[in-house]
Write a protein that holds these residues in place. Sequence first.
Motif, PDB file in Angstrom:
ATOM      1  N   ASP A   1       0.996  80.214  41.150  1.00  0.00           N
ATOM      2  CA  ASP A   1       1.766  81.349  40.650  1.00  0.00           C
ATOM      3  C   ASP A   1       3.173  81.423  41.245  1.00  0.00           C
ATOM      4  O   ASP A   1       4.030  82.114  40.722  1.00  0.00           O
ATOM      5  N   TRP A   2       3.438  80.680  42.315  1.00  0.00           N
ATOM      6  CA  TRP A   2       4.765  80.699  42.923  1.00  0.00           C
ATOM      7  C   TRP A   2       5.645  79.544  42.452  1.00  0.00           C
ATOM      8  O   TRP A   2       6.760  79.379  42.906  1.00  0.00           O
ATOM      9  N   LEU A   3       5.154  78.775  41.469  1.00  0.00           N
ATOM     10  CA  LEU A   3       5.922  77.663  40.926  1.00  0.00           C
ATOM     11  C   LEU A   3       6.345  77.941  39.497  1.00  0.00           C
ATOM     12  O   LEU A   3       5.599  78.525  38.712  1.00  0.00           O
ATOM     13  N   ARG A   4       7.519  77.492  39.153  1.00  0.00           N
ATOM     14  CA  ARG A   4       7.975  77.521  37.766  1.00  0.00           C
ATOM     15  C   ARG A   4       7.289  76.387  37.013  1.00  0.00           C
ATOM     16  O   ARG A   4       6.693  75.497  37.616  1.00  0.00           O
ATOM     17  N   ALA A   5       7.417  76.367  35.715  1.00  0.00           N
ATOM     18  CA  ALA A   5       6.796  75.329  34.891  1.00  0.00           C
ATOM     19  C   ALA A   5       7.317  73.939  35.240  1.00  0.00           C
ATOM     20  O   ALA A   5       6.613  72.950  35.074  1.00  0.00           O
ATOM     21  N   ASP A   6       8.557  73.845  35.754  1.00  0.00           N
ATOM     22  CA  ASP A   6       9.100  72.531  36.121  1.00  0.00           C
ATOM     23  C   ASP A   6       8.704  72.109  37.531  1.00  0.00           C
ATOM     24  O   ASP A   6       9.125  71.058  38.015  1.00  0.00           O
ATOM     25  N   GLY A   7       7.897  72.917  38.219  1.00  0.00           N
ATOM     26  CA  GLY A   7       7.411  72.566  39.542  1.00  0.00           C
ATOM     27  C   GLY A   7       8.267  73.039  40.692  1.00  0.00           C
ATOM     28  O   GLY A   7       7.935  72.824  41.847  1.00  0.00           O
ATOM     29  N   THR A   8       9.378  73.706  40.400  1.00  0.00           N
ATOM     30  CA  THR A   8      10.231  74.209  41.476  1.00  0.00           C
ATOM     31  C   THR A   8       9.768  75.610  41.875  1.00  0.00           C
ATOM     32  O   THR A   8       9.249  76.361  41.043  1.00  0.00           O
ATOM     33  N   PRO A   9       9.944  75.971  43.153  1.00  0.00           N
ATOM     34  CA  PRO A   9       9.508  77.302  43.603  1.00  0.00           C
ATOM     35  C   PRO A   9      10.313  78.414  42.948  1.00  0.00           C
ATOM     36  O   PRO A   9      11.497  78.257  42.656  1.00  0.00           O
ATOM     37  N   GLU A  10       9.661  79.539  42.711  1.00  0.00           N
ATOM     38  CA  GLU A  10      10.346  80.721  42.165  1.00  0.00           C
ATOM     39  C   GLU A  10      11.457  81.177  43.113  1.00  0.00           C
ATOM     40  O   GLU A  10      12.515  81.538  42.693  1.00  0.00           O
TER      41      GLU A  10
ATOM     42  N   GLU B   1      -3.859  67.563  35.639  1.00  0.00           N
ATOM     43  CA  GLU B   1      -3.490  67.559  34.214  1.00  0.00           C
ATOM     44  C   GLU B   1      -4.734  67.408  33.337  1.00  0.00           C
ATOM     45  O   GLU B   1      -4.876  68.092  32.334  1.00  0.00           O
ATOM     46  N   GLY B   2      -5.625  66.510  33.726  1.00  0.00           N
ATOM     47  CA  GLY B   2      -6.827  66.255  32.933  1.00  0.00           C
ATOM     48  C   GLY B   2      -7.752  67.450  32.843  1.00  0.00           C
ATOM     49  O   GLY B   2      -8.442  67.644  31.847  1.00  0.00           O
ATOM     50  N   LEU B   3      -7.767  68.266  33.901  1.00  0.00           N
ATOM     51  CA  LEU B   3      -8.631  69.442  33.917  1.00  0.00           C
ATOM     52  C   LEU B   3      -7.914  70.716  33.479  1.00  0.00           C
ATOM     53  O   LEU B   3      -8.517  71.782  33.423  1.00  0.00           O
ATOM     54  N   GLY B   4      -6.620  70.597  33.196  1.00  0.00           N
ATOM     55  CA  GLY B   4      -5.863  71.764  32.758  1.00  0.00           C
ATOM     56  C   GLY B   4      -5.630  72.787  33.857  1.00  0.00           C
ATOM     57  O   GLY B   4      -5.542  73.985  33.588  1.00  0.00           O
ATOM     58  N   VAL B   5      -5.544  72.323  35.096  1.00  0.00           N
ATOM     59  CA  VAL B   5      -5.316  73.239  36.219  1.00  0.00           C
ATOM     60  C   VAL B   5      -3.936  73.873  36.060  1.00  0.00           C
ATOM     61  O   VAL B   5      -2.945  73.162  35.902  1.00  0.00           O
ATOM     62  N   PRO B   6      -3.857  75.204  36.084  1.00  0.00           N
ATOM     63  CA  PRO B   6      -2.553  75.856  35.922  1.00  0.00           C
ATOM     64  C   PRO B   6      -1.692  75.693  37.175  1.00  0.00           C
ATOM     65  O   PRO B   6      -2.203  75.448  38.272  1.00  0.00           O
ATOM     66  N   PHE B   7      -0.392  75.840  36.987  1.00  0.00           N
ATOM     67  CA  PHE B   7       0.530  75.814  38.115  1.00  0.00           C
ATOM     68  C   PHE B   7       0.215  76.956  39.065  1.00  0.00           C
ATOM     69  O   PHE B   7      -0.288  78.010  38.644  1.00  0.00           O
TER      70      PHE B   7
END
Length: 106
Positions: free
Chosen positions: A79-88, A71-77
């Motif tokens: 690509d196989w995860l949704r914004a809520d952290g669940t798998p596509e 979070e502190g470094l702004g690491v993106p999710f």
Amino acid sequence: MPERLAGGWRGAGLDEMDQALCEYTERLTLTPASVGPEDIEKLRAAGLDDAGISSATQVIAYFNYINRIAEGLGVPFEDWLRADGTPEEAYGSGHGQGQEEEQAQG
């Protein structure tokens, strides 16, 4: 089990040990200064021994640490995860295939 947890762990019908671990995880994550001997006793009463409590604490702390770094470094999710952290899609939807293909070609 993921479907049972979709509405939160409190209503998921977890057994005593899993409930105790979830409560401990929540307290250690959100209010670490509030964790005390009574929390450890709850874990023991739920069936965990000292080695299990130590392992759980280390895993919880590690995930808290690595999430704060990301979070502190702004690491993106991933690509196989949704914004809520669940798998596509279900696991195995292509994640990790590149390594297998490289090994087959290599």
